[in-house]
Design a protein around this motif. Sequence first.
Motif: not given
Length: 360
Positions: A81, A126, A148, A253-255, A333, A335
């Motif tokens: 990252l 993204y 990332i 990966v989350c939002s 965001v 990780l």
Amino acid sequence: MYQAKGHITKQAHVDIPAGTYEEQHGREGFFGPVSHLYHRHPPTGWTRIEGDCRPQAFHADRVETTGDAPTTLLENADVTLGVARRRGTPPYFERNADGDELWFTHRGAGVLETDYGQLRFGVGDYLVIPRGTTYRFACADECFFLVIQSLGTRLRQPERGLLGQYSLYDATTIRTPDLLALTRTEGEYEVRVRREGKLTRIFYPFHPLDVAGWKGDLYPWALSIHDFCPVMSHRAHLPPSVHVTLVGEGFVVCSFVPRPLEETPGAQRVPFYHRNIDFDEVLFYHAGDFFSRDNISAGMVTLHPHGVHHGPHPKAIEKSWSPGKTHTDEYAVMLDTRRPLHATDAARQVEWKEYYLSWQ
């Protein structure tokens, strides 16, 4: 076998017994076995921490970025990252031979030029760039990216399961490159290939983006964080795993986007205490009011290593029930990585060293 002892609540995250603090102790990123413990003191009520598991925060937007590659802040064997700045259009093209890349646009706008055509991007986008793709950023103004890099299998969309294929984000929200006529001038063209931390420079007497057409299921694509639809419940706070946006080998990966707050009286409205068992958790704060954290601003990164609790700051729970507070207003965001992450020298130079004391 499911067991229960002592003072508990019927529904997790709702009507926590008076004088206790709920902690979720789970495995496999909230997908595996889980228990809820009701502590008499906040699990983050430490006075000091000695060792590598100390929560950390970094002013990522203050990093001095140099060279062609993004500046790495956190890394392990599966993923890196980092951050990158781009201005204008460079005279060369890039290609990553080590892994897929995910560029999240924190600031700026422009065009991503690739073998497959052009992708316009703006704040909150993204950009998924498959390993081996030749590309170049043409920025209309100064761009700042969270980057990332997946060092294992390709980046892919998550399985929707019972939610169905239209959940999280509809396929029609995904943007793919358009083949457009590029200005091709005579002269020499350079492609810089990154592999194992080294650059190889390849020169051509013709424009390297000379594709007249393409077909297949491997290509760059874009998704706006504003098109992400969060899974939510008006009755109880859901775990962060419901926000998974992309999956790689050894990480997700989350939002986090604005959503209605829970309405049931007694329900928690902020993330519950948990120990991050099995995953290190990283958050990049993009925009909005990060009401579960004090003194956090856009452009910062936090790292919570697995093995040590984390959860809302002391005033966050009370603040979440403020009169008129009905929605969250934040974009971030996340990780989550299976293997422990390690901070680089570049990260340590912009670290907020007292962050782990911010729960006091």
